[in-house]
Write an enzyme that holds these catalytic residues in place. Structure first.
Site, PDB file in Angstrom:
ATOM      1  N   PRO A  31       0.836  -1.211   0.000  1.00  0.00           N
ATOM      2  CA  PRO A  31       0.000   0.000   0.000  1.00  0.00           C
ATOM      3  C   PRO A  31       0.867   1.257   0.000  1.00  0.00           C
ATOM      4  O   PRO A  31       1.798   1.346   0.802  1.00  0.00           O
ATOM      5  CB  PRO A  31      -0.797  -0.096   1.309  1.00  0.00           C
ATOM      6  CG  PRO A  31      -0.518  -1.430   1.890  1.00  0.00           C
ATOM      7  CD  PRO A  31       0.632  -2.049   1.182  1.00  0.00           C
TER       8      PRO A  31
ATOM      9  N   GLY B 241       1.963   5.209   0.643  1.00  0.00           N
ATOM     10  CA  GLY B 241       1.676   6.231   1.658  1.00  0.00           C
ATOM     11  C   GLY B 241       1.269   5.648   2.985  1.00  0.00           C
ATOM     12  O   GLY B 241       0.524   6.257   3.752  1.00  0.00           O
TER      13      GLY B 241
ATOM     14  N   GLY C 245       3.575   3.728   5.143  1.00  0.00           N
ATOM     15  CA  GLY C 245       4.680   3.426   6.064  1.00  0.00           C
ATOM     16  C   GLY C 245       5.311   2.075   5.807  1.00  0.00           C
ATOM     17  O   GLY C 245       6.084   1.575   6.629  1.00  0.00           O
TER      18      GLY C 245
ATOM     19  N   SER D 112       7.545   3.214  -1.846  1.00  0.00           N
ATOM     20  CA  SER D 112       8.354   3.948  -2.840  1.00  0.00           C
ATOM     21  C   SER D 112       9.764   3.381  -2.919  1.00  0.00           C
ATOM     22  O   SER D 112      10.343   3.276  -4.004  1.00  0.00           O
ATOM     23  CB  SER D 112       8.385   5.448  -2.525  1.00  0.00           C
ATOM     24  OG  SER D 112       9.053   5.679  -1.297  1.00  0.00           O
TER      25      SER D 112
ATOM     26  N   ALA E 143      10.690   0.236  -2.274  1.00  0.00           N
ATOM     27  CA  ALA E 143      10.653  -1.069  -2.942  1.00  0.00           C
ATOM     28  C   ALA E 143      10.531  -0.881  -4.451  1.00  0.00           C
ATOM     29  O   ALA E 143      11.184  -1.580  -5.236  1.00  0.00           O
ATOM     30  CB  ALA E 143       9.487  -1.901  -2.405  1.00  0.00           C
TER      31      ALA E 143
ATOM     32  N   ASP F 126      14.853   2.461   4.339  1.00  0.00           N
ATOM     33  CA  ASP F 126      13.833   1.818   3.493  1.00  0.00           C
ATOM     34  C   ASP F 126      14.456   1.130   2.276  1.00  0.00           C
ATOM     35  O   ASP F 126      14.134  -0.022   1.958  1.00  0.00           O
ATOM     36  CB  ASP F 126      12.790   2.846   3.021  1.00  0.00           C
ATOM     37  CG  ASP F 126      11.873   3.305   4.140  1.00  0.00           C
ATOM     38  OD1 ASP F 126      12.154   2.987   5.312  1.00  0.00           O
ATOM     39  OD2 ASP F 126      10.870   3.986   3.840  1.00  0.00           O
TER      40      ASP F 126
HETATM   41  C1  MEV Z   1       9.958   6.093   6.803  1.00  0.00           C
HETATM   42  O1  MEV Z   1       9.687   4.760   6.392  1.00  0.00           O
HETATM   43  C2  MEV Z   1      10.803   6.104   8.033  1.00  0.00           C
HETATM   44  C3  MEV Z   1      11.259   7.485   8.523  1.00  0.00           C
HETATM   45  O2  MEV Z   1      12.156   7.232   9.596  1.00  0.00           O
HETATM   46  C4  MEV Z   1      11.957   8.276   7.440  1.00  0.00           C
HETATM   47  C5  MEV Z   1      13.306   7.674   7.039  1.00  0.00           C
HETATM   48  O3  MEV Z   1      13.893   6.903   7.797  1.00  0.00           O
HETATM   49  O4  MEV Z   1      13.779   8.034   5.950  1.00  0.00           O
HETATM   50  C6  MEV Z   1      10.096   8.300   9.061  1.00  0.00           C
END
Ligand code: MEV
Length: 321
Positions: A99, A101, A103, A107, A109, A150
């Site tokens: 999904p 946006g 968390g 993007s 992946a 990420d």
């Molecule tokens: C985003 O998945 C995680 C954050 O810590 C941003 C990042 O680490 O780049 C909010």
């Protein structure tokens, strides 16, 4: 010359936001994946289509900067093409189960799979480190100041402890008795904006925020050890503490709190928001076989509840011709 590559989404178990300011964090790859097909063409443009976003875009080589959501994908393809000195065009097709946006590293992946698929179509050999680094450049367009966690987990898979200044180590964790229950608030949000908001607050109150950041970093280190030892009750407790720290820095919401408390009440070992917060998903850690009540409870308040294991598979070039 074409290739298909896939890369996993992720769940941050410890340390989101704090990781941006060089604290340690822990992330795991999940079973949902982004798949990208790249095919060389003769027309000196990069075409991107996304099945999920139901959108298409056409970009020059190099792509001129645009605000649309497919531009970072075109840029990721371009980075691999540039590495190979390639000026012929490429068609990129994105199809993702992750999904957006939410968390879950959608993007990153997509960026990782795009770099790998484009390199595959070009016959360019890239190390996993190179794939991850190029994907990070594309992530900077999406998030402004990404920590790099990420793209790292999307590239390498499994479970990692990550620190911006030091890179990552793979954790040796047996997840076979556990599942992650992920519940959506139904509220998408913008990671870049949330990261900026937190950093602004931190800059306004450094003496208050520094100890919180230090605590979050120690917590992630402690949690990584407990995960390797298989002490899941303790890992769950630290997830709850981590959620408290994320609430303290202002990225929780009423919807996230409701889901977190519902999961805990229903018997999860621990529950917290995951990713940037402000909406998106929570993650609850459950013993395998004991997740049903947690899922049922979360389904009362969440439009989408997913159950995932941890996936050892990072980026894979699935086919090349
Ligand atoms: C985003 O998945 C995680 C954050 O810590 C941003 C990042 O680490 O780049 C909010």
């Amino acid at each position: 010359m074409r290739a298909l590559a896939s890369a996993p989404g992720k769940v941050i178990l410890f340390g989101e936001h704090f990781v941006v300011e060089d604290q340690p964090a822990v992330a795991v790859a999940i079973s949902l994946r982004a798949r990208v097909r790249a095919e060389l063409t003769g027309d000196s443009v990069i075409r991107v289509s996304s099945r999920n976003l139901k959108a298409t875009g056409k970009y020059s080589i190099p792509p001129a900067e645009e605000k649309d959501p497919l531009y970072p994908v075109a840029y990721a393809a371009y980075l691999a093409m540039n590495k190979a000195g390639e000026t012929r065009g490429v068609n990129i097709e994105v199809d993702s189960e992750i999904p957006p946006g939410a968390g879950m590293g959608s993007s990153a992946a997509v960026a990782v799979a795009t770099v790998a698929a484009t390199a595959g179509a070009l016959g360019l050999e890239l190390s996993l480190d190179e794939v991850s680094k190029l994907a990070l450049e594309s992530e900077k367009i999406v998030h402004g100041k990404p920590s790099g966690i990420d793209n790292t987990i999307a590239t390498f898979g499994g479970a990692i402890a990550y620190r911006k200044s030091e890179g990552f180590v793979k954790l040796n964790v047996d997840f076979s008795d556990l599942v992650l229950v992920l519940a959506d608030t139904g509220k998408p949000r913008n990671t870049g904006e949330l990261v900026k908001r937190v950093l602004t607050l931190k800059a306004a109150f450094p003496s208050v925020f520094e100890p919180l950041y230090y605590a979050a970093g120690r917590l992630a280190v402690e949690a990584a050890k407990l995960m390797e030892r298989g002490d899941w009750e303790a890992v769950g407790s630290l997830m709850n503490v981590n959620h408290g720290l994320l609430s303290a820095i202002g990225v929780s919401t009423l919807e996230l709190e409701n889901l977190v408390y519902s999961a805990r009440r229903a018997g999860a070992l621990g529950a917290k928001l995951t990713g940037a917060g402000g909406g998106g998903f929570i993650v609850a850690l459950c013993k395998k076989g004991e997740e049903t009540t947690v899922v049922q409870e979360l389904e009362r308040a969440s439009p989408r509840v997913l159950v995932s294991g941890v996936s050892e598979r990072g980026v894979i070039v699935e086919a090349k011709s």
